[in-house]
Design an enzyme around this catalytic site. Sequence first.
Site, PDB file in Angstrom:
ATOM      1  N   TYR A 258       0.886  -1.286   0.146  1.00 58.02           N
ATOM      2  CA  TYR A 258      -0.046   0.107  -0.036  1.00 58.02           C
ATOM      3  C   TYR A 258       1.118   1.297   0.351  1.00 58.02           C
ATOM      4  O   TYR A 258       0.633   2.301  -0.356  1.00 58.02           O
ATOM      5  CB  TYR A 258      -1.298   0.223   0.856  1.00 58.02           C
ATOM      6  CG  TYR A 258      -2.333  -1.193   0.991  1.00 58.02           C
ATOM      7  CD1 TYR A 258      -1.469  -1.865  -0.142  1.00 58.02           C
ATOM      8  CD2 TYR A 258      -2.353  -1.368   2.882  1.00 58.02           C
ATOM      9  CE1 TYR A 258      -3.186  -3.088   0.360  1.00 58.02           C
ATOM     10  CE2 TYR A 258      -3.975  -2.376   2.455  1.00 58.02           C
ATOM     11  CZ  TYR A 258      -3.838  -3.338   0.870  1.00 58.02           C
ATOM     12  OH  TYR A 258      -4.470  -3.927   1.780  1.00 58.02           O
TER      13      TYR A 258
ATOM     14  N   LEU B  44     -18.366  -3.418   1.417  1.00 60.17           N
ATOM     15  CA  LEU B  44     -19.104  -2.887   0.365  1.00 60.17           C
ATOM     16  C   LEU B  44     -19.169  -3.707  -1.044  1.00 60.17           C
ATOM     17  O   LEU B  44     -20.205  -2.773  -1.799  1.00 60.17           O
ATOM     18  CB  LEU B  44     -19.022  -1.704   0.099  1.00 60.17           C
ATOM     19  CG  LEU B  44     -18.648  -1.412   1.525  1.00 60.17           C
ATOM     20  CD1 LEU B  44     -18.995   0.116   1.486  1.00 60.17           C
ATOM     21  CD2 LEU B  44     -19.744  -2.126   2.637  1.00 60.17           C
TER      22      LEU B  44
ATOM     23  N   VAL C 288     -13.037  -5.457   7.446  1.00 66.28           N
ATOM     24  CA  VAL C 288     -11.990  -4.453   7.392  1.00 66.28           C
ATOM     25  C   VAL C 288     -12.461  -3.972   6.612  1.00 66.28           C
ATOM     26  O   VAL C 288     -13.186  -3.596   5.010  1.00 66.28           O
ATOM     27  CB  VAL C 288     -10.740  -4.721   7.082  1.00 66.28           C
ATOM     28  CG1 VAL C 288      -9.949  -5.047   8.630  1.00 66.28           C
ATOM     29  CG2 VAL C 288     -10.098  -4.806   5.957  1.00 66.28           C
TER      30      VAL C 288
ATOM     31  N   ARG D 259     -13.088   0.181   4.619  1.00 64.18           N
ATOM     32  CA  ARG D 259     -12.472   1.627   4.180  1.00 64.18           C
ATOM     33  C   ARG D 259     -13.152   3.057   3.818  1.00 64.18           C
ATOM     34  O   ARG D 259     -14.136   2.702   3.014  1.00 64.18           O
ATOM     35  CB  ARG D 259     -10.671   0.877   2.718  1.00 64.18           C
ATOM     36  CG  ARG D 259     -10.029   2.291   2.161  1.00 64.18           C
ATOM     37  CD  ARG D 259      -9.308   1.558   1.087  1.00 64.18           C
ATOM     38  NE  ARG D 259     -10.417   1.331  -0.357  1.00 64.18           N
ATOM     39  CZ  ARG D 259     -10.850   2.093  -0.977  1.00 64.18           C
ATOM     40  NH1 ARG D 259     -10.400   3.686  -1.102  1.00 64.18           N
ATOM     41  NH2 ARG D 259     -10.953   2.077  -1.991  1.00 64.18           N
TER      42      ARG D 259
END
Length: 286
Positions: free
Chosen positions: A61, A201, A239, A241
Amino acid sequence: MTVIDEIYSSSSAIPTVALNDEAKKPVLGLGVAKLSDEETESSVLAALEAGCRLIDTAASYGNEAAVGRAIAASGIPREELFVTTKLGTSRQGFHSAQESCKESLDRLGLDYLDLYLIHWPAPTLGKYVESFEGMIEARERGHVRSIGVSNFTEDLLATVIEETNEVPAVNQVELHPRLNQAELRQVHAQHDVTTQSYSPLGVGRLIEEPTVTTIAAEYGRTPAQVLVRWNLQLDNVVVSRSSKPERVAENLDVFDFTLEPEHMEAIEGLHDGTRVLHDPMTFMGT
């Protein structure tokens, strides 16, 4: 009612689950993939302020240092946090996995990791088993407390277990209503591997899904909150974001309601096997 539901019913705080090595891990946290340094710092600080204690990053990342700065700025004691990062494909190997772990610690400004994962199996490279053995050594040296994998299929997970005699604590995978990973979750349960979901999502594609929006309206919640809650009620660690601090806090606020069985089933019915991110059998990672 699931085990996690029973925990949720008693408190609005983020609960923890025990991994197979007895480490305690929060069931909901913040991921920081594809966030700039500035976005990472603001999102991590917002999450920590909202009560989140699980932060999930990766060497690839490029924002481990930003995560470390936010953690330092928060003033939260290290022992209250659960920090995860991941081994990049370019550093796979017995010795390089150990070296990469220490490099991640330096960038994060930490003395140890709570969880270290192989980011992508890259099966054609053929180094994921020796990489995991290197992570076992890193754990023995005190650089990391728990070790696991990410994006591993049932067969790849079985290979790691058979060849190392070690069961990964976690397998982090893409998991959302379109890709519910039911068979993989069954394998995880058989081996006491914790399922951790990312992209709950569906990279934003599911927040306008009519089934989800209708259910969200019934509960007076956002579609994102319903999607996170659905995932948690499958007994997964999740998790999520966001680059927007207000959304970060909103997505963590899911412990004061429970989806009814008929709503869980309706969302489950969206499964069609669609993967919105990379195929772990072919994607090499970085």
